[in-house]
Write an enzyme that holds these catalytic residues in place. Sequence first.
Site, PDB file in Angstrom:
ATOM      1  N   ALA A 190     -99.665   3.851  39.318  1.00 36.14           N
ATOM      2  CA  ALA A 190    -100.039   5.188  38.682  1.00 36.14           C
ATOM      3  C   ALA A 190    -100.700   5.407  37.365  1.00 36.14           C
ATOM      4  O   ALA A 190    -100.796   4.092  36.729  1.00 36.14           O
ATOM      5  CB  ALA A 190     -98.619   5.899  38.584  1.00 36.14           C
ATOM      6  N   LYS A 191    -101.142   6.376  36.783  1.00 44.01           N
ATOM      7  CA  LYS A 191    -101.421   6.523  35.636  1.00 44.01           C
ATOM      8  C   LYS A 191    -101.299   7.882  35.305  1.00 44.01           C
ATOM      9  O   LYS A 191    -101.485   8.745  36.009  1.00 44.01           O
ATOM     10  CB  LYS A 191    -103.004   5.905  35.387  1.00 44.01           C
ATOM     11  CG  LYS A 191    -103.260   5.551  34.091  1.00 44.01           C
ATOM     12  CD  LYS A 191    -102.799   4.326  33.651  1.00 44.01           C
ATOM     13  CE  LYS A 191    -103.248   3.493  32.410  1.00 44.01           C
ATOM     14  NZ  LYS A 191    -103.205   2.174  32.558  1.00 44.01           N
ATOM     15  N   GLY A 192    -101.129   8.121  33.929  1.00 38.38           N
ATOM     16  CA  GLY A 192    -101.228   9.509  33.418  1.00 38.38           C
ATOM     17  C   GLY A 192    -101.858   9.687  31.982  1.00 38.38           C
ATOM     18  O   GLY A 192    -102.231   8.430  31.387  1.00 38.38           O
TER      19      GLY A 192
END
Length: 423
Positions: free
Chosen positions: A112-114
């Site tokens: 994931a990444k944000g």
Amino acid sequence: MTVTASIPVVAGSPLAAARRQLSDAATYLELDQGLYDMLSRPRREMTVSVPLRRDDGTITIHTGFRVQHNLSRGPAKGGIRFRPSVDIDEVRALAMWMTWKCALVDLPYGGAKGGVAIDPRLHSRAELERVTRRYASELGEFIGPDRDIPAPDVGTDAQTMAWIMDTVSTGRGVTLPASVTGKPLGLGGSLGRADSTSLGLTIVALEALSSHGLLPYRPTAAVQGFGKVGAGAARLLADAGVRVVAVSDEYGAVYAAGGLDIRALEEHVRLTGTVTGFGGGEPLTGAALLELRVDVLAPCAIEGVLHAGNARRVQARIVVEGANGPTTPEADAILRARDVLVVPDILANAGGVIVSYFEWAQANQAYRWTSAEVEERLRERMTESWRQVHAASLRTGRSLRETATAIAVERVAEAHRLRGLYP
Ligand code: GLU
């Protein structure tokens, strides 16, 4: 068999690079088209509006993102960056790279990444706290110890993680230390996490130097970026006997042929906020640093710094990617043709997420490991991953990046096959 990409992306973007690496791996592994299509798209993504009340009472709106690329091997894992230019495609690319990174070093996670489109340097601590808490609460049930576990990235730090942990925990009425990693030690952060990416990078850089027979000759290095990854990498490389002749940050670079005194430079940066103006070296431009004749070049800042426009001038023997995606596919091909060994991001900077995993495991066990235990297990995993990728690359003649990506994609594909497709 060749898989065909069906989703349009901006040419030259990190997402174009990530998708191209995946399609190369999928073709090599002869993945079926349906599975490839699944892997090329994020599993879930969220875009949120993050209103911030400034200290002067006015309101500014920032856009926040969280992309969960894949969940087949475990909960999603990956950092959150605060950077003005962050957009959904950049976060999609970084999330995909997290999936491969976690699979490559065999962590039980998806990727994931944000990000939040904000410049943290232009805000007070109180504003950063408010923006972080609002972003975390907008993500709501998306995050949690068994769902998606954020960590620091560009522009965020241990304090940001503490605020996220508090926001998630307060919202659910329980204390959830395993909901983030890269936390402060006083909140259950792991010993060794702060320098973990830098130590992992140093371990593989020394392996790469040794594979080229360069280790005994007091090799030289240039480090681009003097933040969470670059500063520690410069210090640990210097401690290991490498002459770190140049480092840069966004304001400029410093150079000393005999090697920089990294601890003195760290002190200078603590006092002034930049490597420029350091008395122990001469000034240099950031662009010139990338083209120095050194044994190791470690880009430790952001994506796309080695590209078709400068790759032919890179004189390093080995590029070790501390940043995510610092080399475009065009630069990759040029460096390959010129016999420059590129140790890819998903291997070279995996030390951070490896110790994140140790931190999460410690939180789940409610037990603390010693720094010696953390370091030994980090060394073991980095060295093992290097050996595996390096040996397979020698065997097949494919680059370290192609090899690492193929190993990772195959592990994720295997998880999909074992789980089957619901319903
Ligand atoms: N942001 C780091 C990376 O890109 C660490 C991610 C994590 O620990 O979850 O690998």
